[in-house]
Design a protein around this motif. Structure first.
Motif, PDB file in Angstrom:
ATOM      1  N   THR A 113       0.829  -1.208   0.000  1.00 39.67           N
ATOM      2  CA  THR A 113       0.000   0.000   0.000  1.00 39.67           C
ATOM      3  C   THR A 113       0.862   1.257   0.000  1.00 39.67           C
ATOM      4  OG1 THR A 113      -1.803  -1.123   1.171  1.00 39.67           O
ATOM      5  CG2 THR A 113      -1.771   1.272   1.271  1.00 39.67           C
ATOM      6  N   LEU A 117       2.822   4.126  -3.284  1.00 39.99           N
ATOM      7  CA  LEU A 117       2.879   5.586  -3.304  1.00 39.99           C
ATOM      8  C   LEU A 117       4.321   6.074  -3.421  1.00 39.99           C
ATOM      9  CD1 LEU A 117       0.322   6.654  -0.521  1.00 39.99           C
ATOM     10  CD2 LEU A 117      -0.085   6.327  -2.977  1.00 39.99           C
ATOM     11  N   ARG A 173      -5.771   1.670  -5.897  1.00 39.66           N
ATOM     12  CA  ARG A 173      -7.135   2.125  -5.585  1.00 39.66           C
ATOM     13  C   ARG A 173      -8.104   0.947  -5.568  1.00 39.66           C
ATOM     14  NH1 ARG A 173      -9.018   7.687  -7.950  1.00 39.66           N
ATOM     15  NH2 ARG A 173      -8.015   8.322  -6.010  1.00 39.66           N
ATOM     16  N   LEU A 186      -8.004   7.619  -1.502  1.00 40.98           N
ATOM     17  CA  LEU A 186      -6.699   7.868  -2.094  1.00 40.98           C
ATOM     18  C   LEU A 186      -6.798   9.157  -2.896  1.00 40.98           C
ATOM     19  CD1 LEU A 186      -3.840   7.301  -3.143  1.00 40.98           C
ATOM     20  CD2 LEU A 186      -4.837   5.727  -4.816  1.00 40.98           C
ATOM     21  N   ILE A 200      -3.468   8.549   1.654  1.00 41.45           N
ATOM     22  CA  ILE A 200      -4.442   7.478   1.868  1.00 41.45           C
ATOM     23  C   ILE A 200      -4.952   7.591   3.291  1.00 41.45           C
ATOM     24  CG2 ILE A 200      -4.766   4.986   2.138  1.00 41.45           C
ATOM     25  CD1 ILE A 200      -2.729   4.543  -0.045  1.00 41.45           C
TER      26      ILE A 200
END
Length: 206
Positions: A113, A117, A173, A186, A200
């Protein structure tokens, strides 16, 4: 029959999550291996350290590749290993820092997760910038009990970096949707004078 249908639905969800996680695996591995090979062939003293950083990253990453849920602490360990590896690749063009609230390390979250990013910030923000930039990673607990993860970079920004949501963020997503049923968010926003803030927010996965 109801229990059987429920179990089949759970297995289908697990399979979907594993597929989405597989799609989010790091894309930089072969480039890094090519860099190591080039440094070795050139006799560079940086080659052993880069190989060591790559080994540390893989040691953190491999246990996460089965798609099972992991803790935010494990995710942060993976992010740190990745950023240290990227810093070895471009030592004069990347600075980073991690800011972590007490207690958030024990929260569960889907694998890759936060890493997704950070990868996006490196690939679409720092890499295209001639002077490089800085990445700040934050994990904080909000007053309502939710968790906020943010990755702020000082790279080229959304417009210069191309599309707002690359394939990695689109897959992320969807993974968040499957994991949290639509309660996770997000968002991407521009940073002045240039850069991107990716955020997030979620409640702990059950």
């Amino acid at each position: 029959f109801a229990l059987e249908r429920s179990e089949m639905a759970r297995q289908a969800l697990d399979a979907r999550m594993r597929l989405l996680t597989a799609q989010a695996q790091p894309h930089f591995l072969f480039n890094t291996l090519a860099n190591v090979q080039a440094l070795v062939e050139a006799g560079s003293p940086r080659a052993p350290k880069l190989l060591e950083s790559l080994t540390e990253y893989l040691r953190a990453a491999v246990p996460r590749l089965d798609g099972a849920a992991n803790t935010l602490g494990q995710e942060l360990e993976l992010v740190r290993a990745y950023l240290e590896l990227m810093q070895m690749r471009m030592p004069d063009r990347l600075a980073f820092a991690l800011h972590v609230d007490a207690g958030v390390q024990l929260l569960s979250c889907p694998p890759m997760t936060l890493l997704t990013l950070v990868e996006n910030a490196v690939q679409h923000g720092i890499d295209p910038s001639e002077e490089g930039g800085r990445i700040d990673v934050r994990a904080e607990r909000l007053e309502d009990g939710r968790c906020r993860l943010s990755v702020v970079d000082t790279g080229v920004g959304l417009k210069a970096g191309g599309s707002g949501l690359g394939t990695g963020l689109v897959a992320l997503r969807e993974r968040l949707l499957w994991a949290y049923g639509g309660s996770a968010t997000l968002e991407l926003s521009e940073v002045t004078p240039h850069g991107v803030n990716a955020t997030i927010e979620f409640s702990e996965a059950t």
